[in-house]
Design an enzyme around this catalytic site. Structure first.
Site, short mmCIF file in Angstrom:
data_model
loop_
_atom_site.label_atom_id
_atom_site.label_comp_id
_atom_site.label_asym_id
_atom_site.label_seq_id
_atom_site.Cartn_x
_atom_site.Cartn_y
_atom_site.Cartn_z
CG ASP A 174 0.61 -1.76 7.61
OD1 ASP A 174 1.44 -2.66 7.82
OD2 ASP A 174 0.87 -0.54 7.69
CG ASP A 185 5.05 2.62 7.31
OD1 ASP A 185 4.16 3.06 6.58
OD2 ASP A 185 4.82 1.79 8.22
CG HIS A 186 4.24 -0.42 4.26
ND1 HIS A 186 4.25 -1.77 4.53
CD2 HIS A 186 3.81 0.19 5.39
CE1 HIS A 186 3.84 -1.98 5.77
NE2 HIS A 186 3.57 -0.79 6.31
CG HIS A 198 -4.06 -0.25 6.38
ND1 HIS A 198 -3.98 -0.22 7.75
CD2 HIS A 198 -3.02 0.53 5.93
CE1 HIS A 198 -2.96 0.52 8.12
NE2 HIS A 198 -2.37 0.99 7.04
CG HIS A 251 4.00 -3.14 10.61
ND1 HIS A 251 3.03 -2.45 11.30
CD2 HIS A 251 4.35 -2.35 9.56
CE1 HIS A 251 2.79 -1.30 10.70
NE2 HIS A 251 3.59 -1.21 9.64
CG HIS A 301 0.08 4.29 4.86
ND1 HIS A 301 -0.69 3.56 5.74
CD2 HIS A 301 -0.66 5.38 4.51
CE1 HIS A 301 -1.85 4.18 5.92
NE2 HIS A 301 -1.86 5.28 5.20
CG HIS A 356 -0.33 0.07 2.53
ND1 HIS A 356 0.41 -0.97 3.05
CD2 HIS A 356 -0.31 1.05 3.48
CE1 HIS A 356 0.84 -0.64 4.26
NE2 HIS A 356 0.42 0.59 4.53
#
Length: 309
Positions: free
Chosen positions: A211, A67-68, A141, A269, A65, A63
């Protein structure tokens, strides 16, 4: 037989710590790298793992975000600066293509290899190769997100040399034909492949949650995984926070693994609230014993079922 292992390149949630980088993991399989997520700075552990800069590679992003996915820019530039020439394929949400092109334009850097972008528009098969496929399922999510499974196809059964000799089949070309699942006629007699080949042997299945909240759909999607890597951002002490942020607790991850018939669960995570993961691991093991906690650079071997005693 194809050796396969998973290496964690980043295991922290949202922000890095002194010990943990942001989300990223790679499956090393038969000379190919299948990378899942690329949190900021993950290329450092990619280099430390000595994975190689010019290997066949596919990248799957769960996805959009930061941090990914933000680390994808640095990884691509690092690969190029190290002389990569082989094209690679990137799979993810439609905005991922826009994200890469716009940032590369702004930062003004080019690559010495081609990047083939693939937008995932629906659940199902993302990519199919001759002996495996990667599938995706909608996760639950805050923004559109995918979970992934790497599924190997069944391998042929073991060739029974004794049975072949009883049919007086000479070694060589005819053995190969039978091993490929084809029937032959020898000395006027039809000999079927199944008469000299054992039952097909199951391939391996690896699940990557990204997530998500636990859902019935994901429980079915991850059914009978040999290895499930599942986010466990919080412990039960932060259950309401998990609900609010659409994450899972360690206990929820373990419950899903148990209900899915998973063989092995690895938690990842982790929220920076947890200085060490023993409390999360203990919660998970209370319902699913075969659980481990991920660490950066942790290696998990993934054997075939028949190799496990």
């Amino acid at each position: 037989m194809v050796n396969m292992k998973l290496i964690f390149l980043g295991t922290s949630a949202s922000t890095p710590t002194a010990e943990r980088g942001l989300s990223s993991m790679v499956i090393q399989r038969d000379g190919e790298l299948l990378l899942f997520d690329a949190g900021e700075g993950m290329q450092r552990n990619f280099i430390r793992s000595r994975l190689g800069m010019n290997k066949r590679m596919k990248i799957f992003v769960t996805h959009m975000h930061g941090d990914h996915c933000i680390g994808l820019l640095g990884l691509l530039q690092t690969l190029s600066l190290h002389g990569r020439l082989i094209p690679l394929d990137v799979y993810g949400h439609g905005k991922l293509d826009e994200f890469l092109k716009e940032n590369m334009r702004i930062v003004n850097f080019g690559l010495g290899f081609d990047v083939n972008m693939h937008t995932i528009r629906s659940e199902g098969v993302v990519v199919r190769e001759k002996d495996y496929e990667v599938t995706c399922c909608e996760a639950d999510h805050l923004i559109p997100s995918f979970s992934y499974c790497l599924v190997e196809f069944d391998r042929p059964g073991i060739f029974d040399v004794g049975a072949a000799r009883r049919f007086h089949i000479p070694e060589g070309r005819l053995y190969g034909i039978l091993q490929n699942g084809e029937d032959i006629v020898y000395n006027g007699e039809l000999i079927r492949s199944c008469q000299v080949i054992g039952q097909p042997r199951a391939g391996r299945k690896i699940g990557i949650s990204g997530d998500t909240r636990p859902t019935r759909k994901l429980r079915d999607f991850f059914r009978e995984c040999d290895l499930l890597v599942y986010e466990s951002t919080y412990g039960q002490d932060r259950y309401n926070k998990a609900l609010e942020n659409f994450h899972s607790t360690a206990l929820e991850a373990a419950s899903l693994a148990r209900d899915s018939g998973v063989r092995k669960l690895v938690l990842t995570h982790f929220s920076t609230r947890y200085k060490e993961t023993s409390v999360l691991l203990n919660e998970a093991r209370s319902v699913f014993r075969n659980t481990e906690a991920a660490e950066d650079l942790k290696i998990v071997e993934i054997p075939y079922k028949e190799s496990v005693s």
